[in-house]
Motif scaffolding. Structure first.
Motif, PDB file in Angstrom:
ATOM      1  N   LEU A   1       0.827  -1.209   0.000  1.00  0.00           N
ATOM      2  CA  LEU A   1       0.000   0.000   0.000  1.00  0.00           C
ATOM      3  C   LEU A   1       0.858   1.254   0.000  1.00  0.00           C
ATOM      4  O   LEU A   1       0.542   2.241  -0.649  1.00  0.00           O
ATOM      5  N   CYS A   2       1.963   1.185   0.771  1.00  0.00           N
ATOM      6  CA  CYS A   2       2.773   2.393   0.906  1.00  0.00           C
ATOM      7  C   CYS A   2       3.932   2.417  -0.085  1.00  0.00           C
ATOM      8  O   CYS A   2       4.656   3.379  -0.157  1.00  0.00           O
TER       9      CYS A   2
ATOM     10  N   SER B   1       5.031   5.327  -2.467  1.00  0.00           N
ATOM     11  CA  SER B   1       5.690   6.548  -2.013  1.00  0.00           C
ATOM     12  C   SER B   1       7.210   6.373  -2.042  1.00  0.00           C
ATOM     13  O   SER B   1       7.817   6.050  -1.059  1.00  0.00           O
TER      14      SER B   1
ATOM     15  N   SER C   1      13.998   3.023   5.203  1.00  0.00           N
ATOM     16  CA  SER C   1      12.897   2.341   4.518  1.00  0.00           C
ATOM     17  C   SER C   1      13.453   1.746   3.230  1.00  0.00           C
ATOM     18  O   SER C   1      14.481   2.214   2.725  1.00  0.00           O
TER      19      SER C   1
ATOM     20  N   ALA D   1       7.348   3.540   6.938  1.00  0.00           N
ATOM     21  CA  ALA D   1       6.442   3.706   5.795  1.00  0.00           C
ATOM     22  C   ALA D   1       5.573   4.952   5.941  1.00  0.00           C
ATOM     23  O   ALA D   1       5.425   5.501   7.031  1.00  0.00           O
ATOM     24  N   ASN D   2       5.043   5.373   4.809  1.00  0.00           N
ATOM     25  CA  ASN D   2       4.119   6.509   4.750  1.00  0.00           C
ATOM     26  C   ASN D   2       2.693   6.007   4.552  1.00  0.00           C
ATOM     27  O   ASN D   2       2.478   5.048   3.800  1.00  0.00           O
ATOM     28  N   PHE D   3       1.728   6.684   5.182  1.00  0.00           N
ATOM     29  CA  PHE D   3       0.323   6.328   4.999  1.00  0.00           C
ATOM     30  C   PHE D   3      -0.531   7.584   4.961  1.00  0.00           C
ATOM     31  O   PHE D   3      -0.198   8.584   5.600  1.00  0.00           O
TER      32      PHE D   3
END
Lengths: 126, 459
Positions: free
Chosen positions: A15-16, A19, B145, B255-257
């Motif tokens: 999902l991430c 990015s 990341s 992570a980014n959300f």
């Protein structure tokens, strides 16, 4: 439960994953040519513009390692580096890529080095 | 008895013997206390000095202007209210060249918000975001990341290669400039490579150096239940993104959300009527995602979220119950993988239990840091008063935080009492001429008494 956790983790990872991390480009505008930490001369080339092809939207840089031609796309950011004349750096255009001007080109793909992510054009005395 | 520094010939007469023994003892003491210089420690010390004192020839601000050490490297409106009018934080109020489009003084003073031009500098009046100051603790655990380093609220806080090392360059350009022209060499100077190395080393040295391994053997009934909910992927679901209450999905996978924080109704800063454009998060233009912060340090580093929208840790946990989160891409994703189609739904007692867990692990981290600082102070020599006092001051501040974090949730009054003892002993140690080390040792014992109240501790 453990498999649910790892499944959720993997799915969230996907999902991430869109990015992709990249430097905050906004302040890049104000960093003079050659002074981008971790980028300058590692993922970029610095040299004079040896040739410009407006039809193909390419610019050839006289890199010390040899001439290198890169494509300027609509995503490429061009900035005029006016630090030497103590003026603020401003956005530029393809037309500012003129033969003989000193530039720094950061490659969008550090492996292929064929497309510019950004270009800084040094502006000397007006 | 031979010591580590032998080789002193005994003198003939008693007087000479006493005198020589004293001299030799003193010399041996000095010689034995001399340790080889630690290059990493020297780099961290240089980074500390730069972080708090270097203005980079700019408007007078340093990194420490916003990242205050006694505020856990963040800053709150309550702390801002204690600063003098000429503090460099307020340059937009007294430097004419920075009066427009550099900060919003009202939002800074009332909500601790700082102006950032994350989407570019071509339209300063309209293109900006207002963000809180994130703490810089435990960065060693939270930056990495698979897509590259993630810094700042949206993970893209650094220019150039996006690394923590490059972060200071962007910060100087954004926050330290004398004018909005932002000309390097005129309005500021950029950090040199050795300075960037030192600043990075200092920041990486702050706070936790590794993630916890949950579950912890907690003693408190409510906090223990909070930990269960936190770890339950069918109920709290917190551990899915905040693995081990840190910032990662898995080690090294920050992570980014998009969690919908920007969609919160009644955001305090927006209630003022001041113009605040929507913050689009990561990238230019943004994709609406923000970076996952670590939770161990959360309870004493509020207000919460990138826009300081929520004041309390209970409110921050309750956010995940609301429409803003459950309608966000992340909330919908959690619902899609839930057998009952539920994102996150907790009752009031469960919200408070998760918050109690976060309060307790924050206090445990404060205790760990306090003991570390007290041990460092205890190890210093008699004449090293100033550095010892600095360490003890930081230990007292950390202890004050642990007291506030626990008592704010009505948790562990016994531990709070022990921490009160530890704080008093630490402050006495800082004032003491002759018993600094003894009092520091007693303070460590009081910290350990408090820790034993919070969780089972193996001998």
């Amino acid at each position: 439960m453990r498999s649910l956790l790892s499944g959720l983790g993997m799915a969230l990872g996907l999902l991430c994953a869109s990015s992709h991390a990249h430097g905050q480009k906004a302040t890049e505008q104000y960093i003079p040519i050659g002074q981008s930490p971790g980028v300058s001369q590692k993922y970029s080339s610095i040299g004079e513009v040896a040739g410009v092809n407006p039809a193909a939207q390419t610019v050839t840089i006289a890199d010390p390692a040899g001439p290198r031609t890169v494509r300027i796309t609509e995503k490429t950011r061009i900035w005029l580096d006016r630090t030497k004349i103590k003026q603020t750096n401003v956005p530029g255009r393809f037309a500012d890529l003129q033969k003989g001007r000193r530039v720094e080109v950061k490659y969008a793909d550090p492996e292929r080095r064929d497309v510019a992510e950004w270009v800084k054009v040094e502006i000397g005395q007006p | 008895m031979s010591g580590p520094c032998d080789g002193v010939e005994p003198p003939r007469s008693f007087r000479l013997r006493v005198s020589a023994a004293f001299m030799a003892g003193a010399a041996a003491l000095v010689a034995c206390q001399t340790v080889p210089p630690d290059p990493q420690a020297a780099l961290i010390a240089k980074g500390r000095d730069l972080f708090f004192n270097e203005t980079f020839a700019g408007n007078g601000r340093t990194c420490g202007s916003c990242h205050r050490e006694l505020e856990n490297f963040a800053i709150s409106p309550a702390f801002i209210a204690t600063l003098p009018k000429d503090d460099p934080l307020f340059v937009a109020e007294f430097v004419p060249a920075l009066k427009q489009n550099f900060e919003n003084p009202r939002l800074m003073r009332e909500f601790g918000l700082i102006l950032e031009n994350l989407d570019g500098f071509d339209d300063l009046a309209n293109k900006f975001t207002m963000r809180g100051v994130p703490h810089v603790l435990a960065l060693r655990t939270s930056v990495a990341s698979p897509q590259g380093p993630r810094t700042g609220w949206s993970g893209d806080g650094a220019p150039a290669d996006g690394s923590l090392r490059s972060f200071a360059v962007g910060a100087v350009i954004q926050h330290f400039t004398k004018t909005l022209n932002r000309v390097a060499g005129v309005d500021f100077r950029l950090p040199t490579d050795p300075e960037l190395d030192a600043l990075e080393a200092f920041q990486l040295s702050l706070g936790r150096q590794a993630d916890l391994a949950l579950p912890l053997p907690l003693k408190g009934t409510v906090a223990k239940r909070g930990q269960e909910i936190f770890l339950n992927n069918g109920l709290g679901k917190c551990n899915v993104c905040h693995g081990n209450a840190g910032a990662n999905l898995a080690p090294g996978n920050n992570a980014n959300f998009n969690t919908g924080v920007e969609d919160l109704p009644d955001q305090p800063a927006r209630l003022t009527g001041e113009r605040i454009p929507r913050d689009d998060g990561f990238g230019i233009p943004g994709d609406g995602t923000f970076n996952t912060p670590p939770l161990v340090e959360a309870a004493d580093t509020g207000p919460f979220f990138h826009n300081n929208a929520i004041e309390t840790i209970e409110g921050a946990v309750a956010f995940y119950n609301g429409q803003a989160f459950n309608n966000s891409p992340s909330g919908r994703f959690l619902a899609s993988s839930d057998p009952n189609g539920v994102g996150i739904r907790l009752d009031g007692t469960q919200v408070v239990a998760v918050a109690a867990f976060l309060r307790v692990i924050n206090a445990l981290e404060n205790i760990r840091q306090s003991i570390e600082l007290l041990q460092q102070a205890e190890a210093l020599g008699f004449f090293e008063t100033a550095p010892a006092q600095a360490l003890l001051g930081r230990a007292a501040s950390e202890t004050g935080d642990s007291i506030a974090v626990l008592s704010g949730g009505g948790l562990h009054p016994d531990a709070v009492a022990a921490l009160g003892d530890a704080k008093r002993l630490t402050e006495r140690a800082a004032r003491s001429l002759f018993n600094r080390r003894g009092l520091a040792r007693e303070a460590i014992q009081a910290q350990e008494r408090a820790r034993v109240q919070l969780m089972e501790v193996r001998k």
